[in-house]
Enzyme design. Structure first.
Site, PDB file in Angstrom:
ATOM      1  N   THR A  99      10.994  -7.474 -11.493  1.00  0.00           N
ATOM      2  CA  THR A  99      10.409  -8.791 -11.755  1.00  0.00           C
ATOM      3  C   THR A  99       9.216  -9.011 -10.821  1.00  0.00           C
ATOM      4  O   THR A  99       9.300  -8.750  -9.618  1.00  0.00           O
ATOM      5  CB  THR A  99      11.475  -9.889 -11.549  1.00  0.00           C
ATOM      6  OG1 THR A  99      12.546  -9.605 -12.450  1.00  0.00           O
ATOM      7  CG2 THR A  99      10.920 -11.274 -11.827  1.00  0.00           C
ATOM      8  N   ASN A 108      -7.613   4.231   9.180  1.00  0.00           N
ATOM      9  CA  ASN A 108      -7.149   2.944   9.708  1.00  0.00           C
ATOM     10  C   ASN A 108      -7.273   2.851  11.234  1.00  0.00           C
ATOM     11  O   ASN A 108      -7.383   1.758  11.782  1.00  0.00           O
ATOM     12  CB  ASN A 108      -5.697   2.680   9.296  1.00  0.00           C
ATOM     13  CG  ASN A 108      -4.807   3.876   9.471  1.00  0.00           C
ATOM     14  OD1 ASN A 108      -5.052   4.952   8.917  1.00  0.00           O
ATOM     15  ND2 ASN A 108      -3.762   3.726  10.262  1.00  0.00           N
ATOM     16  N   GLN A 129      -7.647   0.268   3.667  1.00  0.00           N
ATOM     17  CA  GLN A 129      -8.459  -0.363   4.721  1.00  0.00           C
ATOM     18  C   GLN A 129      -9.863  -0.717   4.250  1.00  0.00           C
ATOM     19  O   GLN A 129     -10.647  -1.268   5.032  1.00  0.00           O
ATOM     20  CB  GLN A 129      -8.549   0.563   5.944  1.00  0.00           C
ATOM     21  CG  GLN A 129      -7.252   0.706   6.708  1.00  0.00           C
ATOM     22  CD  GLN A 129      -6.788  -0.589   7.385  1.00  0.00           C
ATOM     23  OE1 GLN A 129      -7.545  -1.553   7.525  1.00  0.00           O
ATOM     24  NE2 GLN A 129      -5.533  -0.617   7.804  1.00  0.00           N
ATOM     25  N   GLY A 180       0.822  -1.212   0.000  1.00  0.00           N
ATOM     26  CA  GLY A 180       0.000   0.000   0.000  1.00  0.00           C
ATOM     27  C   GLY A 180       0.852   1.256   0.000  1.00  0.00           C
ATOM     28  O   GLY A 180       0.529   2.248  -0.658  1.00  0.00           O
ATOM     29  N   THR A 181       1.933   1.226   0.742  1.00  0.00           N
ATOM     30  CA  THR A 181       2.803   2.401   0.829  1.00  0.00           C
ATOM     31  C   THR A 181       3.359   2.759  -0.551  1.00  0.00           C
ATOM     32  O   THR A 181       3.353   3.923  -0.951  1.00  0.00           O
ATOM     33  CB  THR A 181       3.967   2.121   1.814  1.00  0.00           C
ATOM     34  OG1 THR A 181       3.397   1.811   3.088  1.00  0.00           O
ATOM     35  CG2 THR A 181       4.896   3.309   1.941  1.00  0.00           C
ATOM     36  N   CYS A 200       2.277   1.279  12.555  1.00  0.00           N
ATOM     37  CA  CYS A 200       3.490   1.985  12.142  1.00  0.00           C
ATOM     38  C   CYS A 200       3.922   3.002  13.178  1.00  0.00           C
ATOM     39  O   CYS A 200       5.070   3.403  13.210  1.00  0.00           O
ATOM     40  CB  CYS A 200       3.257   2.702  10.822  1.00  0.00           C
ATOM     41  SG  CYS A 200       2.656   1.598   9.576  1.00  0.00           S
ATOM     42  N   GLY A 260      -2.469  -6.030  -0.278  1.00  0.00           N
ATOM     43  CA  GLY A 260      -2.849  -7.429  -0.116  1.00  0.00           C
ATOM     44  C   GLY A 260      -3.041  -7.868   1.328  1.00  0.00           C
ATOM     45  O   GLY A 260      -4.025  -8.540   1.659  1.00  0.00           O
ATOM     46  N   HIS A 261      -2.113  -7.464   2.206  1.00  0.00           N
ATOM     47  CA  HIS A 261      -2.145  -8.068   3.546  1.00  0.00           C
ATOM     48  C   HIS A 261      -3.280  -7.559   4.432  1.00  0.00           C
ATOM     49  O   HIS A 261      -3.460  -8.034   5.549  1.00  0.00           O
ATOM     50  CB  HIS A 261      -0.781  -7.948   4.243  1.00  0.00           C
ATOM     51  CG  HIS A 261      -0.415  -6.582   4.728  1.00  0.00           C
ATOM     52  ND1 HIS A 261      -0.391  -6.259   6.059  1.00  0.00           N
ATOM     53  CD2 HIS A 261      -0.033  -5.474   4.076  1.00  0.00           C
ATOM     54  CE1 HIS A 261       0.016  -5.002   6.203  1.00  0.00           C
ATOM     55  NE2 HIS A 261       0.228  -4.504   5.010  1.00  0.00           N
TER      56      HIS A 261
HETATM   57  N1  PLP Z   1      -2.699   3.191   4.078  1.00  0.00           N
HETATM   58  C1  PLP Z   1      -3.442   2.786   5.120  1.00  0.00           C
HETATM   59  C2  PLP Z   1      -4.754   3.470   5.391  1.00  0.00           C
HETATM   60  C3  PLP Z   1      -3.006   1.745   5.935  1.00  0.00           C
HETATM   61  O1  PLP Z   1      -3.757   1.360   6.982  1.00  0.00           O
HETATM   62  C4  PLP Z   1      -1.763   1.130   5.646  1.00  0.00           C
HETATM   63  C5  PLP Z   1      -1.239   0.060   6.529  1.00  0.00           C
HETATM   64  O2  PLP Z   1      -1.546   0.006   7.696  1.00  0.00           O
HETATM   65  C6  PLP Z   1      -1.028   1.579   4.537  1.00  0.00           C
HETATM   66  C7  PLP Z   1      -1.526   2.608   3.783  1.00  0.00           C
HETATM   67  C8  PLP Z   1       0.274   0.955   4.181  1.00  0.00           C
HETATM   68  O3  PLP Z   1       0.079  -0.294   3.583  1.00  0.00           O
HETATM   69  P1  PLP Z   1       1.272  -1.347   3.517  1.00  0.00           P
HETATM   70  O4  PLP Z   1       1.477  -1.874   4.898  1.00  0.00           O
HETATM   71  O5  PLP Z   1       0.809  -2.388   2.558  1.00  0.00           O
HETATM   72  O6  PLP Z   1       2.462  -0.594   3.000  1.00  0.00           O
END
Ligand code: PLP
Length: 392
Positions: free
Chosen positions: A236, A150, A178, A71-72, A324, A199-200
């Site tokens: 890749t 989140n 989310q 996601g980041t 985080c 994905g996670h």
């Molecule tokens: N954006 C939101 C709203 C999230 O809750 C998170 C992860 O907690 C992220 C972005 C980041 O996703 P990733 O952990 O896949 O980098």
């Protein structure tokens, strides 16, 4: 012992069907999808199948999906692409309650000379739409507003925002990390230009995500190298995880309404019991417009970390903010932006459920929480003064 896992906004269990689907691509089918030979080349088709499944969960075309590592990366790519594609424009708008994947990237851009407006929220975590409207100007290159928060689960009015920005021809990105897999999303009727998912958070493994980029949107790649992903994201492909993400999206889409109903019923049961269990408890954020799986509850006169440690001893996993930022003693930037009183911010706990949460697990938490809160309040000078009774 299997933990009672109520930290699904941090990460989720990989679904057994997802694991089964991806496993052969970690063992037998290890070729490179870019290779000329059939052994590698056949994986290309599998990746395209997965792209279709990811596209389906948000109602878009497969060509509009770019696979990323998380996601980041999707968030960073969306922001960077916007500023690189429109180099004359120097103003971005986001909110004070974004995930660090957006917030810290905006700070990074601000250090490079961009102007960033951080929209405030009210005490329910709702956006000030007038503030957004007034903040738009000729120089605005992108508005990036999360679909749901989140920490609190509060949903922003993405439809209204998207339509307002479309009328003004301003690029709109939403971080839906989310949301995807928890409630239905249909971009056929929701005019966002870019959307991030991970994905996670929906029962696929860590290390894979996707960015939706609406057809016709100017795009500039963030990771540069080979020609993968149609030249839009080099490197890749993480084949097994991409296949897992496709399967996870397919599973989520099949049962999204029913799961959402079940999960929210359990969440509400937990929340109502916590509100009744002891005095000076509050739910943070708008409880009407919220993800079905999340509740953020504050217990006055106790430290959130102390509650988490006690829960941990009982085998219950929860969180005191975003994963985080936990590990730092900084209070949650989301709750602070909402004006939650200092003492309540420090005693806040996020419970986030999933399709795997059972009624028995919720009953267990309902049983132990009053004991934990009572015990911790007895230890705290404020709590002792306020809650002690003559017999205790
Ligand atoms: N954006 C939101 C709203 C999230 O809750 C998170 C992860 O907690 C992220 C972005 C980041 O996703 P990733 O952990 O896949 O980098």
């Amino acid at each position: 012992m299997k933990p009672v896992y109520l930290d699904n906004n941090a990460t989720t269990q990989v679904a057994p069907d997802v694991l089964r689907e991806m496993q052969p691509f970690l063992s037998d089918y290890y070729g490179n999808p870019s290779s000329m030979h059939t052994f590698g080349g056949q994986l290309h088709r599998k990746i395209e199948d997965s792209r279709e499944m990811v596209a389906s969960i948000i109602g878009v075309s497969p060509e509009e999906i770019i696979f990323t590592s998380c996601g980041t990366e999707s968030d960073n790519t969306a922001l960077m692409s916007a500023v690189e594609s429109f180099p004359r424009k120097k103003h971005l708008i986001t909110t004070k309650v974004e995930h660090p994947a957006v917030l810290n990237f905006c700070r990074h851009l601000a250090r490079k000379g961009y102007r960033v407006t951080y929209l405030p929220v009210n005490n329910l975590g709702q956006l000030d739409m007038d503030f957004l409207l007034k903040s738009l100007d000729e120089d605005t290159v992108l508005v990036s507003i999360m679909y749901a928060n989140n920490e609190t689960g509060v949903l922003f009015p993405i439809q209204e925002i998207a339509e307002m920005l479309r009328e003004r021809d301003i690029l709109f990105h939403t971080d839906a990390v989310q949301v995807v897999g928890k409630i239905p999303i249909d971009l056929k009727t929701l005019p966002v230009d870019m959307l991030s998912l991970s994905g996670h958070k929906l029962h696929a493994p860590k290390g894979v995500g996707a960015l939706y980029v609406r057809k016709g949107t100017r795009f500039s790649p963030y990771i540069i190298g080979g020609h993968q992903e149609n030249g839009r994201r080099a490197g890749t492909e993480n084949v097994a995880s991409i296949i897992a993400l496709g399967k996870a999206c397919q599973l989520a889409l099949e049962n999204i309404q029913e799961e959402s109903r079940n999960v929210s019923a359990l969440r509400d049961k937990l929340e109502n019991a916590l509100l009744k269990c002891c005095p000076d408890v509050r739910v943070n954020g708008d409880t009407e417009h919220r993800l079905p799986n999340t509740t953020n509850v504050s217990f006055e006169y106790v430290e959130g970390e102390a509650i988490l440690l006690r829960l941990n001893e009982y085998g219950v996993c929860a969180s005191s903010g975003s994963a985080c930022t936990s590990g730092s003693l900084e209070p949650s930037h989301v709750l602070r932006a909402m004006g939650v009183p200092y003492t309540a911010v420090h005693g806040s706990i996020r419970f986030s459920l999933s399709r795997y949460t059972s009624d028995d697990e919720i009953n267990k938490v309902i049983e132990i929480m009053p004991l934990i809160i009572k015990e911790l309040r007895q230890l705290s000078p404020f709590g002792r003064e306020k809650f002690s009774c003559p017999s205790s």
